[in-house]
Design a protein around this motif. Sequence first.
Motif, mmCIF file in Angstrom:
data_model
loop_
_atom_site.group_PDB
_atom_site.id
_atom_site.type_symbol
_atom_site.label_atom_id
_atom_site.label_comp_id
_atom_site.label_asym_id
_atom_site.label_seq_id
_atom_site.Cartn_x
_atom_site.Cartn_y
_atom_site.Cartn_z
ATOM 1 N N ARG A 115 6.872 8.820 -8.613
ATOM 2 C CA ARG A 115 7.768 9.507 -7.678
ATOM 3 C C ARG A 115 9.038 9.868 -8.444
ATOM 4 O O ARG A 115 9.649 9.003 -9.065
ATOM 5 N N ARG A 144 0.207 -1.809 -7.353
ATOM 6 C CA ARG A 144 -0.368 -0.901 -8.351
ATOM 7 C C ARG A 144 0.466 0.377 -8.437
ATOM 8 O O ARG A 144 0.898 0.953 -7.450
ATOM 9 N N GLU A 190 0.830 -1.205 0.000
ATOM 10 C CA GLU A 190 0.000 0.000 0.000
ATOM 11 C C GLU A 190 0.867 1.259 0.000
ATOM 12 O O GLU A 190 0.579 2.223 -0.716
ATOM 13 N N ALA A 191 1.946 1.242 0.800
ATOM 14 C CA ALA A 191 2.833 2.409 0.867
ATOM 15 C C ALA A 191 3.533 2.643 -0.470
ATOM 16 O O ALA A 191 3.721 3.782 -0.897
ATOM 17 N N PRO A 251 8.332 3.167 -7.644
ATOM 18 C CA PRO A 251 7.037 3.806 -7.893
ATOM 19 C C PRO A 251 7.049 4.582 -9.214
ATOM 20 O O PRO A 251 8.041 5.239 -9.549
ATOM 21 N N THR A 308 3.506 0.750 -9.860
ATOM 22 C CA THR A 308 4.948 0.559 -9.667
ATOM 23 C C THR A 308 5.538 -0.268 -10.805
ATOM 24 O O THR A 308 4.815 -0.931 -11.557
ATOM 25 N N SER A 330 2.394 1.688 -3.475
ATOM 26 C CA SER A 330 1.381 2.150 -4.428
ATOM 27 C C SER A 330 1.058 3.612 -4.224
ATOM 28 O O SER A 330 0.778 4.348 -5.179
ATOM 29 N N ALA A 331 1.109 4.076 -2.978
ATOM 30 C CA ALA A 331 0.818 5.473 -2.658
ATOM 31 C C ALA A 331 2.000 6.384 -2.965
ATOM 32 O O ALA A 331 1.929 7.583 -2.680
ATOM 33 N N GLN A 332 3.085 5.816 -3.516
ATOM 34 C CA GLN A 332 4.258 6.605 -3.924
ATOM 35 C C GLN A 332 4.934 7.295 -2.730
ATOM 36 O O GLN A 332 5.508 8.369 -2.854
ATOM 37 N N ARG A 333 4.916 6.655 -1.558
ATOM 38 C CA ARG A 333 5.494 7.274 -0.363
ATOM 39 C C ARG A 333 6.995 7.054 -0.259
ATOM 40 O O ARG A 333 7.654 7.679 0.570
#
Length: 314
Positions: free
Chosen positions: A276, A155, A136-137, A273, A157, A139-142
Amino acid sequence: MDISLRHIEVFRAIMQAGSVTGAARLLFTSQPTVSRELARLETLSGLRLFDREGGRLLPTAQALLLLEEVERAYVGLERINSVAQSIRRFEHGQLSLSCLPLFSQTLLPPVCKQFQAQHPGIGLSITAQESPLLEEALSAQRHDLGLTESEHLPRGTQGELLFCADMVCILADDHPLLARPRLALADFRGQDFINLSGLDIYRQTLDEHFRQAGVDRRIVVETTNAASVCAMVRQRLGVAIINPLSAMEEAGRGLAIRPLQLSVPYRVMLIRPDYRPSSSFVEGFSEALRTQAKALQEQVGRIVQGGQGVNRSG
């Protein structure tokens, strides 16, 4: 007039201290000021937050519910403060990576040492977390980079195969099965066995192989990570089959490694990602990861080809 942060600060201090006097001490202000701000908060919110009994303030059910939301807000403020400190600390540049805890203990330490020697002004932030929070992290581009053990990419990446080597057996250094240079599934029949949790994808694969071979093991312990498995084997509770990275890290501390006749590939994926922005630091760290992964893969290959145990010096 709206509820202000000062009102919330006063309310939280009263809840912590249990009295107006104690809250005034916490806030370095006067008791009348705290009483005045509390009265304003109750008026503005339309809530009765405290019952007054004998000079004491007893929080009402409404106050307890409000406190839950206040604490969540303070967690957010603390997170902002932490990020600000991180930005100051890494003002010359920062690389953020998220991975399974296993990789922060095995693959990453020598890579970080090499990278820091080449880029002393760059800060490294490593977040070790289990699935599905890891995916999740990413996918969220963190994070700039990620390391997973699944070929299913999160997702948003891209991924490349960084490391691939067969799972291996670990045994106590005096176990009778050490007499065999390479173990077949049949060798585990009736053996006390330490297993990973049922949600682990490699545990599921191994269970299916044993089922098809008609081999019954005695599962004596199930645990969630490879380090815990190694600790159990070291106490001679049983044998186990784990990833080769953890096995090489722990071998020689009362443990030995034996390869399997069956090939069960263990894969590590390097994740980037899509949205990013990249940098020369990311490319440099990725290359250092590739170099270290190649060296580890060659080390595992020597163990498997030789059919021998290994100590920590390899």
